[in-house]
Design an enzyme around this catalytic site. Structure first.
Site, short mmCIF file in Angstrom:
data_model
loop_
_atom_site.label_atom_id
_atom_site.label_comp_id
_atom_site.label_asym_id
_atom_site.label_seq_id
_atom_site.Cartn_x
_atom_site.Cartn_y
_atom_site.Cartn_z
N ASP A 157 -12.25 21.53 83.41
CA ASP A 157 -13.51 21.59 84.13
C ASP A 157 -14.38 22.74 83.60
O ASP A 157 -13.94 23.49 82.72
CB ASP A 157 -13.25 21.73 85.63
CG ASP A 157 -14.25 20.96 86.47
OD1 ASP A 157 -15.40 20.78 86.03
OD2 ASP A 157 -13.89 20.54 87.59
N ASP A 229 -26.22 4.99 91.57
CA ASP A 229 -26.99 5.98 90.81
C ASP A 229 -26.38 6.20 89.42
O ASP A 229 -27.10 6.36 88.42
CB ASP A 229 -27.05 7.30 91.57
CG ASP A 229 -28.14 7.32 92.62
OD1 ASP A 229 -28.89 6.33 92.74
OD2 ASP A 229 -28.25 8.33 93.34
#
Length: 608
Positions: A157, A229
C-alpha cells in the site's frame, strides 16, 4: 501492447490476471465492518488465523480453488503493533495468529495444503493505513521475511508517505524482492495515490520497479454507487489503461463485490450488477480477487464467480485487455459496448445498460419519507462526511439535511442521560425528540455498516434503484472487427445461440450486461455452413414446420426436425439477456408472433 515487461527475477509471474480472495472487502480492520481486531467478541470475523483458515476451507469446499481462485490474501492489521525489538523484524500478532504465518504449521502452510498460495500486506511508508508497522527503511528485511515464509503475493500500500516518496518506496521494495529471488507477485497501490488522470500515471516506471499489477483508483465499496463509478472511470480512460497493461503488468480496479453482504446481511449488489462487475472485470483483464465472505455466498452469486466461460475470458493467454468502445457517430453512450480480443481471433463482448447516473443529484426538502435503519448507518466515501453535529434531535437533523442539496443522509447516536444533563437538556419527550450527535454525509457510497447504538437516515433517492424496463440492443459485428458469418455463444448460460450475419440483438435490463463470445467462421466453415444449408431441404421436415425453423435453415443453421425452437411472443417479459437474429441484416418477412417489427423497435432499442 505496452512496451517492456516488469523488472523481476521471475518474468513468468502473473502472465494472466491473479485470482483469489482478499479480506479487506468484507472484513477491513474495524468492528463495524467485520470483527475488527476483537477476536474475543467476534472470533469468526476478526482479522485472525481462524478467519483465514475457515476461508481457505470454504474456497476448497465450494470449488473456488478448482476454478482458479488460488490466492488467499491477508490484508492490513495482521501484524503486531511493533517490530521485534531485538531483530526489528515484522511479526504477526500472536494473540490473533497463534500459529504464525510461515512454516508448515503457519497460515502459509495451511493455505498450501488446500491448494492455495498466501498473499500478505505491507506499506511503502513507516506505517500501514491501519497504523501497523510499514516497510520504509526495512525493505530488504521484509522481502527476505516474506520469501522465507513462503508468501506468493505482496500487496504494498501507499499510506504514510508523500506522493514524491512513492517512486522511491515502491522501487526499493521491488529491488529487495529481486534480490531475494522468491517467486512473489508484487502488487503496488502506487497508481491509486496519483489522482484521477490515468494518462498521466507512470505505468512503465511501475513495471520497471517490479510491479506485476497496480491498484489504479478508488477503493471499491459495498454499493453500486462505488462499482458503477469505477466502471465509468475505466470506460473514460480506456485508451490509457489498455496501453498500460498486458501479461505481467495488470491494471487493478479492486476487488469483486459479487456475493458480498453489507452490515445488515443484504447483498451489496443486485444480481444484474453482480453479472456486470464480473463481465467488465473479465473484459478489461482485471485481477479476479473476491472481496466477499466466501463462507456465505448465495448460489446465484457463486454461479457468476465460477462461470467457466467468464473466467476463460479473464484468463485468456493473449493477455490483451479490452475496454469500452466509443459509440457510433450521433449515438448515445448508453447502452455501452465493451470488447476484448481473445486468442484465436475470438472477441468477447459485453453490452452494458448503465441507465441514468446513480445515485441521482441530491434534491432539497421537503422530505416526505426517509430510509431509516437501527444498529448502523450508511457510510460515506472517504472525504464524504460533510460535518458533525451535536445537540440535535433526529427530527432536527432530518430538517437540516432536507434543506441541503449536499446532504444524502446522516448517522445519529442518542446522547445518554449524563450527556443530556451536562448539556442542560431534559428527558426525551417522545420518538424523534431525543438529542444526540452524528454526521451529515455527502454520499452513501460505502454501503451500510454495523454500529451498535447508532441509527442511519438516508434520502430514498440515494438508495433506491430507478424503475427502468429492459431494452433491446443491437450489436453490429463490424464494431468489433468481425464480418461474414459469426458464431455467438452466451457466456452466462453457455448456450450456442447460432450463426449470424451482420449482427446480433440482446434484451438487457438496467445495470445488467449481456455477455457473448463471438467467433468468426473461417472461409471453409462458411462454405460448409452454406453447403449444409443447401442440402438440408426444408421438405425433410413436416409441412407444419414453423416459419422460424425454415428461416434458420435458410440462413445456414441446421435444425433437426425434432429440435424445439423457442419463439416467445413479444409481450412476454424477459429478465435475462438473450440474443436473437435481427431482420436488419436479412430481408425475409417474418410473422408478427415471432418477431418485433423494425418500426416498433425504434423507441425502446439502443443501437450498439
Amino acid at each position: 501492447m505496452p512496451s517492456g515487461q516488469p523488472a523481476t527475477a521471475h518474468p513468468f509471474l502473473a502472465r494472466t490476471p491473479p485470482m483469489g480472495w482478499m479480506s479487506w472487502g468484507s472484513f477491513r480492520c474495524a468492528e463495524h465492518i467485520g470483527g475488527g481486531l476483537d477476536c474475543t467478541t467476534f472470533p469468526e470475523s476478526c482479522i485472525g488465523e481462524r478467519l483465514y483458515r475457515s476461508m481457505a476451507d470454504a474456497m476448497e469446499r465450494d470449488s473456488y480453488v478448482a476454478a482458479g481462485y488460488t490466492g488467499l490474501h491477508v490484508d492490513d492489521c495482521w501484524a503486531a503493533d511493533r517490530r521485534d525489538p531485538a531483530t526489528h523484524a515484522l511479526q504477526a500478532n500472536l494473540s490473533r495468529f497463534p500459529s504464525g504465518i510461515g512454516g508448515a504449521g503457519g497460515l502459509a502452510g495451511y493455505a498450501r495444503r488446500r491448494g492455495l498460495s498466501l498473499g500478505i500486506y505491507s506499506d511503502v511508508g513507516p506505517a500501514t493505513c491501519g497504523g501497523f508497522p510499514g516497510s520504509w527503511g526495512h525493505e530488504a528485511a521484509d522481502a527476505s521475511l516474506f520469501g522465507g515464509w513462503g508468501v506468493a503475493y505482496l500487496k504494498q500500500d501507499g499510506c504514510d508517505v508523500s506522493p514524491a516518496q512513492l517512486a522511491y518506496g515502491y522501487a526499493a521494495m521491488g529491488a529487495a524482492l529481486r534480490q531475494v529471488g522468491a517467486p512473489l507477485v508484487y502488487s503496488c497501490s502506487w497508481a491509486a495515490y496519483l489522482g484521477d488522470n490515468e494518462s498521466a500515471k507512470p505505468f512503465d516506471q511501475m513495471a520497471a520497479a517490479g510491479c506485476q499489477l497496480w491498484r489504479n483508483w478508488r477503493d471499491v465499496q459495498c454499493s453500486w454507487h462505488s462499482v458503477g463509478d469505477i466502471i465509468e472511470h475505466w470506460g473514460a480512460h480506456t485508451a490509457a489503461l489498455q496501453a498500460a497493461a498486458g501479461p505481467g503488468r495488470w491494471n487493478d480496479p479492486d476487488m469483486l463485490m459479487v456475493g458480498a453482504l453489507d452490515g445488515r446481511g443484504a447483498p451489496c449488489l443486485t444480481p444484474a450488477q453482480e453479472r456486470t462487475q464480473m463481465a467488465i472485470w473479465a473484459l478489461v483483464a482485471a485481477p479476479l480477487l473476491m472481496g466477499n465472505d466466501a463462507r456465505n455466498v448465495s448460489a446465484a452469486a457463486r454461479a457468476v464467480l465460477l462461470n467457466p466461460r467468464a473466467i476463460a475470458v479473464s484468463q485468456d493467454t493473449m493477455g490483451e485487455p479490452g475496454g469500452r468502445l466509443p459509440p457510433p457517430a450521433g449515438a448515445a453512450l448508453d447502452p455501452q459496448v465493451w470488447a476484448r480480443r481473445l486468442t484465436g481471433g475470438d472477441v468477447a463482448v459485453g453490452i452494458y445498460r448503465r441507465g441514468s447516473p446513480f445515485p441521482p443529484p441530491i434534491g432539497s426538502g421537503p422530505c416526505v419519507e426517509w430510509e431509516r435503519a437501527a444498529g448502523g448507518f450508511w457510510q460515506a466515501s472517504y472525504g464524504g462526511n460533510l460535518s458533525r453535529f451535536t445537540g440535535l434531535s433526529a427530527r432536527q437533523a432530518q430538517a437540516a439535511c432536507c434543506a441541503s442539496r449536499q446532504c444524502a443522509g446522516f448517522s445519529f447516536r442518542r446522547a445518554g442521560p449524563s450527556a443530556r444533563r451536562a448539556a442542560g437538556a431534559g428527558e426525551c419527550t417522545g420518538e424523534g425528540e431525543c438529542t444526540g450527535e452524528g454526521e451529515f454525509k455527502a454520499d452513501l457510497a460505502r454501503g451500510f455498516v454495523r454500529a451498535p447504538g447508532e441509527e442511519g437516515f438516508a434520502k430514498p433517492s440515494q438508495l433506491r434503484m430507478p424503475a427502468d424496463g429492459a431494452a433491446r440492443v443491437v450489436l453490429d459485428f463490424g464494431r468489433v472487427g468481425l464480418s461474414g458469418r459469426v458464431r455467438v455463444v452466451d457466456i452466462w448460460t453457455g448456450a450456442e445461440l447460432g450463426v449470424f450475419s451482420g449482427g446480433v440483438a440482446a434484451t438487457v435490463a438496467l445495470h445488467d450486461t449481456a455477455f457473448f463470445r463471438l467467433s468468426q467462421l473461417s472461409e471453409p466453415e462458411q462454405l460448409g455452413a452454406r453447403s449444409a444449408a443447401a442440402s438440408a431441404s426444408v421438405a425433410e421436415c413436416p409441412a407444419a414446420a414453423s416459419f422460424a425453423r425454415r428461416l434458420l435453415q435458410g440462413r445456414g443453421v441446421r435444425v433437426p426436425c425434432g429440435a424445439a425452437i423457442a419463439t416467445p411472443p413479444r409481450t412476454r417479459p424477459r429478465a435475462e439477456s438473450r440474443a436473437e437474429t435481427d431482420d436488419r441484416w436479412r430481408g425475409e418477412p417474418e410473422p408478427e408472433t415471432d418477431r418485433v417489427h423494425a418500426s416498433e423497435r425504434q423507441l425502446p432499442t439502443g443501437r450498439a
